[in-house]
Scaffold this active site. Structure first.
Site, mmCIF file in Angstrom:
data_model
loop_
_atom_site.group_PDB
_atom_site.id
_atom_site.type_symbol
_atom_site.label_atom_id
_atom_site.label_comp_id
_atom_site.label_asym_id
_atom_site.label_seq_id
_atom_site.Cartn_x
_atom_site.Cartn_y
_atom_site.Cartn_z
ATOM 1 N N GLU A 59 12.603 36.492 -1.140
ATOM 2 C CA GLU A 59 13.286 37.132 -2.262
ATOM 3 C C GLU A 59 12.635 38.446 -2.702
ATOM 4 O O GLU A 59 13.190 39.166 -3.522
ATOM 5 C CB GLU A 59 13.345 36.160 -3.453
ATOM 6 C CG GLU A 59 14.225 34.952 -3.212
ATOM 7 C CD GLU A 59 13.579 33.859 -2.372
ATOM 8 O OE1 GLU A 59 14.332 33.108 -1.725
ATOM 9 O OE2 GLU A 59 12.334 33.754 -2.342
ATOM 10 N N HIS A 87 9.955 29.123 11.421
ATOM 11 C CA HIS A 87 10.295 29.640 10.093
ATOM 12 C C HIS A 87 9.347 30.761 9.655
ATOM 13 O O HIS A 87 9.771 31.766 9.092
ATOM 14 C CB HIS A 87 10.273 28.492 9.069
ATOM 15 C CG HIS A 87 10.673 28.899 7.693
ATOM 16 N ND1 HIS A 87 11.978 29.239 7.376
ATOM 17 C CD2 HIS A 87 9.962 29.022 6.556
ATOM 18 C CE1 HIS A 87 12.037 29.563 6.094
ATOM 19 N NE2 HIS A 87 10.828 29.441 5.574
#
Length: 165
Positions: A59, A87
């Site tokens: 974010e 990931h």
């Protein structure tokens, strides 16, 4: 970071500049300290700081962009620790590409203070805690302020440079 070759810039005179600092909450023990060090570095350089928090490192770029539209420089802080899946690679690439895009699109220096490490111990050693080998919150802030001063200096230069000068 390899731990060598650091430029050794402790502070710069950044009076009048404002630093937007966006920090991930993930690994809060570390990111909270990195945030404290970033704000302390801005203060030591004479700059004002504005802080925003986000959940995780993915974010960071979108909030960094919002900060870059309002303030002189941005510092993005987070911690990403390698796990057993891919990931880690996706997060690191996304954050790096996003922060680079913000800097280029907005024409503002954006400091990449996201620790991308194999272990939490490596993160602790870079987070500026007592006994840490590095202090990325401080170093990233000073580096981005130094870049802003360089950009400002170039804007004042009227002399042409290059082959056709």
């Amino acid at each position: 970071m390899a731990g060598f070759g650091e430029p050794g810039i402790d502070t710069v005179d950044a009076a009048g500049l404002t630093v937007g600092v966006v920090t991930a909450r993930w690994h809060g023990e570390l990111t909270d300290h990195m945030l404290e060090r970033a704000v302390a570095a801005a203060d030591a350089c004479g700059a004002r700081s504005v802080v925003a928090r986000v959940a995780g490192s993915v974010e960071l770029p979108v909030v960094a962009q919002a900060l870059a539209r309002r303030y002189d420089v941005v510092v993005a802080l987070g911690v990403v620790v390698r796990g057993a899946t891919a990931h880690f690679d996706y997060v690191c690439r996304s954050v790096t590409d996003g922060l680079t895009r913000v800097a280029l699109d907005e024409g503002k220096p954006v400091g990449h203070g996201v620790l991308t490490v194999n272990t939490i111990e490596q993160a602790r050693d870079r987070a500026g805690l007592p006994g840490s080998a590095e202090d990325k919150g401080w170093a990233t802030t000073v580096a981005v302020l130094d870049a802003a001063l360089a950009v400002r200096g170039l804007a004042r230069t009227t002399q042409r440079v290059g082959f056709d000068a």
